[in-house]
Scaffold this active site. Structure first.
Site: not given
Length: 648
Positions: A303, A305, A328, A353, A374, A417, A420, A461, A465
């Protein structure tokens, strides 16, 4: 004909041996001219002696050219370093000639061999001028022929007349495929204004008007100012953003390739360059020692992060790196990227997970010392419609990993975390807050050190936005903003990852790390600036549409919940949140109940979440009715209590 031949063969370079042969011919002609000049433009000298000396002189110059390598330069790109090489070669040859003459004068090796000192000096000057001039004449002719063929010249302004600006000018003008003309430099230093650099005038910034741009047909303004602050850059960009030009920027000198600026590195100014916040730089990092010979596991490793965490971890001296992700394709892309960068000490694993058996097998096999968690679902509107999946990944998935970390004596577990999770108004934020609370519960056992990091929106990311606005601009708009007053905190992906790694190294267990993210950014202003930086105008070219808050969306984000305070750390931008106390036994029981209820698709899942996180108040969501029912229930309880007191 000649022009076409040169243009068609512009990718080919002259052989260095050809250049060497021409240089030696120039030396020979210069030596003959030196005699001619020395004897008043006449042949009143021993011509036979000249023909004897010429092969020796040429041989010595040949040796000096070979030593200095002056013939190896690409003639069309001749620069000051090439001139230095020519100068050194001529000096070396001249010294060798003088040495041989003096030696021969005393040892009489070659009878009658001598060259007047004046001839040597004149020859040196003529050779230097001829070799340098020949290269520059060829370079100018080549560039003029190329410019007259192909695309038209692009006029631009370099903003900054310092050392960086001059390097930028040289890079642009020396690039054969770039048909550019630097119309002028712009600088705020009045001592430079009015002067010239390489024949190009330095102007004051007041000349940057629509009339000036139109008259000189300027298409780009390139900012070439090192160590410029984002706030200062934003002010300068705002002064010219309404002009019909593209605004570009030269990267910091430390990002130059091998210390040299390349044209490809001059990029258009991005909105990230203008955000009013100083990047966090961590000195004397503890990560190096903390990672030494450790087995590190990263979940959600493909991902935004997670992948950056992996990139940064790869630079340390760790034992083994296990990268887990269920996507994958993204994991494959990361694998190829790391291999191309020369990193091979990592194990990519496709896994979920939520699959406790698979996770247990991985823990059993690799026995991780450090876990960076993450993996999560993060999109607010999607999770508002899919609470089952949000709880299954963000709560149950985290719970699985946390339990395994305790069972297998993992030293440190770092949880990624979000802001939010603070006073959540949506499913996603509430699930992350519940995950934080479960981690706090297991921290009480003291076996594994659990550490949490909280931060705001990450620039660039997936699904954030700024990429959304870029896509909307490419399609011609409109840009969609949910509310005219909505604000958000922003940070870069490398910063976020750096914070996570540093938190893992410095954390002693039980902390929630947050940091000073500067001022929050108004999304409407962000949209307007992105339109301007694209060379367009709002609302003439692209409009902005206010769509209304999405389900669960806040007007502004917070980093601290009600009742939380901060404690300082060794870094003034990084703080530890001092969380309020919770009933760990009761909370853990409720979280277990939530996971079981979610597993059987029960209808009370969101209601249970609200009981675990009392500050979770839904906003602009179908779940607002649950808050109304809770308020009604509390009111009824209070009324019954009052009646009971009156009756007593």
């Amino acid at each position: 004909m000649i022009k076409k031949y040169i243009f068609d063969n512009s990718k080919h370079y002259a052989s260095k041996w050809t250049v060497l042969f021409i240089d030696l011919c120039i030396v020979g002609v210069s030596f003959i001219l030196a005699y001619f000049i020395r004897f008043n433009l006449s042949f009143n000298f021993d011509v036979q002696r000249l023909w004897t000396q010429l092969p020796i002189v040429i041989s010595l110059f040949l040796i000096s050219f070979l030593i200095s390598g002056s013939y190896k330069g690409v003639v069309r790109h001749t620069g000051i370093k090439d001139v230095y090489a020519i100068f050194n070669a001529i000096c070396l040859a001249s010294i060798a000639i003088i040495t041989i003459i003096l030696t021969n004068r005393y040892l009489d090796i070659v009878e009658g061999f001598t060259i007047p000192l004046s001839i040597i000096i004149i020859n040196s000057l003529l050779t230097f001028i001829a070799l340098t001039a020949a290269r520059y004449v060829f370079k100018i002719c080549y560039e003029s022929l190329l410019v007259s063929k192909g695309s038209p010249t692009k006029n631009l302004i370099v903003y900054g007349a310092g050392e960086s600006g001059i390097i930028t000018y040289n890079t642009l003008t020396n690039h054969s495929k770039m048909k550019v003309k630097v119309v002028g430099f712009v600088d705020n230093n009045l001592l430079k204004v009015g002067k010239q650099i390489n024949g190009v005038k330095v102007y004051d910034k007041s000349i940057l008007t629509k009339d000036f741009v139109r008259f000189h047909n300027i298409s780009e303004v390139i900012f070439s100012i090192q160590n410029i602050r984002p706030k200062q850059l934003r002010v300068l960009v705002n002064e010219i953003v309404d002009l019909p030009v593209k605004v570009k920027i030269v990267p910091p000198v430390e990002d130059w390739i091998n210390g040299e600026l390349k044209v490809s590195q001059i990029k258009q100014v991005q909105i990230e360059d203008l955000l009013d916040r100083q990047p966090i730089k961590i000195k004397n990092s503890k990560v190096v020692k903390d990672f030494e010979d450790k087995v590190i596991m990263v979940t959600g490793g493909a991902g935004s992060i997670g992948s950056e965490l992996v990139r940064q971890i790869c630079k340390y001296n760790y034992g083994t790196l296990v990268v887990i992700d269920q996507a994958e394709s993204a994991l494959y892309d990361l694998q190829q990227e790391l291999k191309q960068a020369g990193f091979f000490n990592f194990i990519p694993i496709v896994g979920d997970i939520r699959d406790k058996n698979k996770m247990r097998v991985l823990f059993e096999e690799y026995r991780p010392d450090r876990i960076f968690h993450a993996a999560a679902y993060k999109h607010v509107p999607l999770m508002e419609c899919n609470p089952y999946e949000a709880v299954k990944i963000n709560v149950a998935g985290t719970k699985t990993l946390v339990d395994l970390a305790v069972d297998y004596d993992v030293e440190k577990f770092v949880f990624v975390s979000t802001d939010k999770a603070v006073n959540p108004t949506n499913i996603m934020g509430a699930t992350k807050r519940i995950a934080e609370m479960y981690i706090s519960c297991r921290q009480q056992e003291g076996r594994t050190k659990f550490i949490t990091t909280r931060f705001g929106n990450v620039l660039g990311s997936n699904g954030s936005v700024i990429p959304l606005f870029r896509k909307q601009i490419e399609k011609g708009g409109p840009l969609t903003v949910t509310h005219k007053d909505i604000t958000r905190y922003f940070m870069t992906i490398p910063e976020a990852s750096q914070l996570v790694l540093e938190a893992g190294a410095m954390g002693k267990g039980g902390e929630i790390f947050i940091f000073d993210m500067g001022e929050s950014v108004k999304i409407l202003d962000l949209a307007k600036n992105m339109i301007r930086l694209s060379g367009l105008h709002y609302p003439d070219d692209i409009d902005i549409k206010i769509t209304g808050l999405r389900p669960g969306e806040k007007l502004y984000e917070e980093l601290l919940a009600n009742g939380e305070n901060t404690l300082p750390t060794y870094h003034d931008k990084i703080m530890i949140s001092k969380v309020r106390n919770i009933n760990y036994t009761k909370t853990r029981t409720k979280i277990d109940e939530l996971c079981i209820s979610n597993l059987f698709f029960k209808d009370n899942v969101v209601q249970l979440m609200k009981s675990i996180v009392p500050e979770y108040i839904s906003n602009n969501s179908d779940f607002c009715k649950l808050d109304a029912n809770n308020e009604q229930s509390e009111t009824t309880k209070a009324a019954k209590s009052q009646i009971a007191q009156l009756n007593s």
